[in-house]
Design an enzyme around this catalytic site. Structure first.
Site, PDB file in Angstrom:
ATOM      1  N   LYS A 103       0.813  -1.220   0.000  1.00  0.00           N
ATOM      2  CA  LYS A 103       0.000   0.000   0.000  1.00  0.00           C
ATOM      3  C   LYS A 103       0.848   1.272   0.000  1.00  0.00           C
ATOM      4  CE  LYS A 103      -4.370  -1.660   0.516  1.00  0.00           C
ATOM      5  NZ  LYS A 103      -4.287  -2.979   1.058  1.00  0.00           N
ATOM      6  N   SER A 114       1.967  -9.799  -0.515  1.00  0.00           N
ATOM      7  CA  SER A 114       1.582  -8.374  -0.492  1.00  0.00           C
ATOM      8  C   SER A 114       1.792  -7.700   0.850  1.00  0.00           C
ATOM      9  CB  SER A 114       0.116  -8.240  -0.920  1.00  0.00           C
ATOM     10  OG  SER A 114      -0.722  -9.074  -0.149  1.00  0.00           O
ATOM     11  N   GLU A 163      -9.962   6.266   2.511  1.00  0.00           N
ATOM     12  CA  GLU A 163     -10.825   5.267   3.135  1.00  0.00           C
ATOM     13  C   GLU A 163      -9.926   4.115   3.555  1.00  0.00           C
ATOM     14  OE1 GLU A 163     -10.146   5.281  -0.046  1.00  0.00           O
ATOM     15  OE2 GLU A 163      -9.512   3.187  -0.246  1.00  0.00           O
TER      16      GLU A 163
HETATM   17  C1  LIG Z   1      -5.143  -4.101   1.045  1.00  0.00           C
HETATM   18  C2  LIG Z   1      -4.388  -5.342   0.937  1.00  0.00           C
HETATM   19  C3  LIG Z   1      -4.655  -6.286  -0.078  1.00  0.00           C
HETATM   20  C4  LIG Z   1      -5.798  -6.162  -1.043  1.00  0.00           C
HETATM   21  O1  LIG Z   1      -5.717  -5.058  -1.869  1.00  0.00           O
HETATM   22  P1  LIG Z   1      -5.278  -5.167  -3.400  1.00  0.00           P
HETATM   23  O2  LIG Z   1      -5.633  -3.816  -3.925  1.00  0.00           O
HETATM   24  O3  LIG Z   1      -6.065  -6.269  -4.009  1.00  0.00           O
HETATM   25  O4  LIG Z   1      -3.827  -5.434  -3.433  1.00  0.00           O
HETATM   26  C5  LIG Z   1      -3.838  -7.389  -0.182  1.00  0.00           C
HETATM   27  N1  LIG Z   1      -2.830  -7.598   0.668  1.00  0.00           N
HETATM   28  C6  LIG Z   1      -2.546  -6.731   1.673  1.00  0.00           C
HETATM   29  C7  LIG Z   1      -1.417  -7.030   2.590  1.00  0.00           C
HETATM   30  C8  LIG Z   1      -3.306  -5.571   1.835  1.00  0.00           C
HETATM   31  O5  LIG Z   1      -3.027  -4.724   2.834  1.00  0.00           O
END
Ligand SMILES: *Cc1c(COP(=O)(O)O)cnc(C)c1O
Length: 391
Positions: free
Chosen positions: A91, A379, A113
């Site tokens: 993010k 992620s 948000e």
């Molecule tokens: C917010 C989040 C996601 C989902 O958001 P995407 O826009 O699909 O990437 C996935 N993994 C983590 C660690 C997140 O914080």
């Protein structure tokens, strides 16, 4: 041009995307769309890329996870380590890009948000760093579920505004942020957290996240001597997935997006927009959404707050229809098992969102060829998810 699919045609990716908004918001959003040119410019990209390196911690490594792969009966598995970035997920790439752009546009106030709080924390962090005011809208239910992230945002100087409408989660927080923006856009930028919402957000967020795919492609060639066979990512709104996929759109690489299968296939029990949804409009964009027979937006469920949203990026909608990528889902229990397995075999606690991508490899790995190379986008990290009774 490489990854030209990330470039919308006037806000459209095929028939998906667009700017379906109240009259009031069309002018400011059209204005914001013009700033894509600045965001894409060499001079802006130079500052952005430098801060990704000096402040956020890029490039992130590619880590082979042999014990996990063995336990999953899978061939060679590598993780793209977005969990190692400042604030613990991908993010921060987007928050940094958008807040830098806002500053360039002379905006002094940022609104955002947040669901699980990861995007709120990333935005509050960058606002502290750049000296911008920050207001984060968050559903009252999520405020309760994600208490540590609320504390972090406050410590970073952000104001967290509780949203009490509807299911008191992400969808209502987006509504509230759009309402604020309609009144405040002259001095305010709305920093939206995924490749979602009206034009220009999907294109803008993809632009700021594509660094994940660029690095992954280079690292794969440099360290493994070739491209991977499969690239796997979880799909909430779709930003980490489009980030890593974008490096391989022109290649013969299998791209797999994993959605939240939740607790079952009934509407209301999951967030699998491709298998369980159909095209429609939510929050300014035309994409696959979860809706009932009369077109009402359905409730969603996922074990992970970051996947719990009824719409998905219009860019993924196009990749889905053109079969450039395939989309599947794993359920809550599979994600939880992956969460535990990676922690115990590799010493890496993954976010529950990322655990969906890991879980797909655990389920399907035994069918892969022996010499295949799989790259999973990790992620984010999972500290935020440890406060659960079922662990
Ligand atoms: C917010 C989040 C996601 C989902 O958001 P995407 O826009 O699909 O990437 C996935 N993994 C983590 C660690 C997140 O914080």
């Amino acid at each position: 041009m490489k990854s030209s699919i990330l470039h919308s045609n006037n806000g459209y990716f095929g028939k998906y995307g667009g700017m379906f908004l109240p009259e009031l918001l069309i002018a400011p959003m059209t204005e914001l769309a013009k700033s894509l040119k600045i965001a894409e410019s060499k001079s802006f990209q130079k500052i952005f890329r430098n801060l990704l390196k000096e402040y956020a911690g890029r490039p992130t490594p590619l880590t082979e996870v042999k014990r996990f792969a063995q336990a999953a009966n899978a061939p060679r598995v590598f993780l793209k380590r977005e969990d190692l970035l400042h604030t613990g997920s991908h993010k921060i790439n987007n928050a940094l890009g958008q807040c830098l752009l806002a500053k360039e546009l002379g905006k002094k106030r940022i609104i955002a948000e947040t669901g699980a709080g990861q995007h709120g924390v990333a935005t509050a962090t960058i606002c502290a760093y750049l000296g911008l005011d920050c207001v984060v809208y968050m559903g009252a239910c999520d405020i309760k579920r994600q208490e540590p992230n609320v504390r972090k945002m406050k410590m970073l100087g952000a104001e967290v505004r509780s949203v009490n409408a509807g299911s008191m989660t992400l969808k209502e927080a987006v509504n509230e942020a759009l309402r604020d923006y309609a009144e405040s856009y002259e001095n305010t930028h709305y920093c939206l957290g995924s490749a979602l919402g009206p034009h220009p957000y999907p294109q803008m967020v993809a632009l700021f996240q594509k660094v994940i795919g660029e690095e992954t492609r280079k690292q794969s060639i440099k360290y493994l001597g070739r491209l991977p066979d499969k690239v796997v990512a979880c799909v909430g709104g779709g930003s980490n997935a489009i980030g890593i996929f974008s490096g391989f759109l022109e290649d013969d690489v299998n791209l797999i997006g994993v959605e939240a299968g939740g607790r079952g296939a009934m509407l209301g029990d999951h967030a699998a927009r491709f298998s369980g949804g159909s095209p429609g409009v939510l929050h300014g964009t035309y994409s696959y959404i979860l809706q009932d027979d009369s077109g009402q937006i359905a409730d969603t469920h996922s074990i992970s707050a970051g996947m719990d949203y009824p719409s998905v990026s219009p860019i993924h909608a196009l990749l889905h229809d053109t079969k450039k990528a395939t989309y599947t889902s794993v359920n809550d229990q599979e994600a939880l098992a992956a969460f535990k397995l990676l922690s115990k075999t590799e010493g890496i606690i993954p976010a529950l969102e990322s655990s969906h991508a890991l879980a797909w490899v655990m389920r399907e790995g035994k069918h892969f060829q022996k010499n295949e190379i799989i790259i999973i986008c990790l992620s984010g990290r999972g500290e935020k998810d440890l406060n659960r009774d079922d662990l």
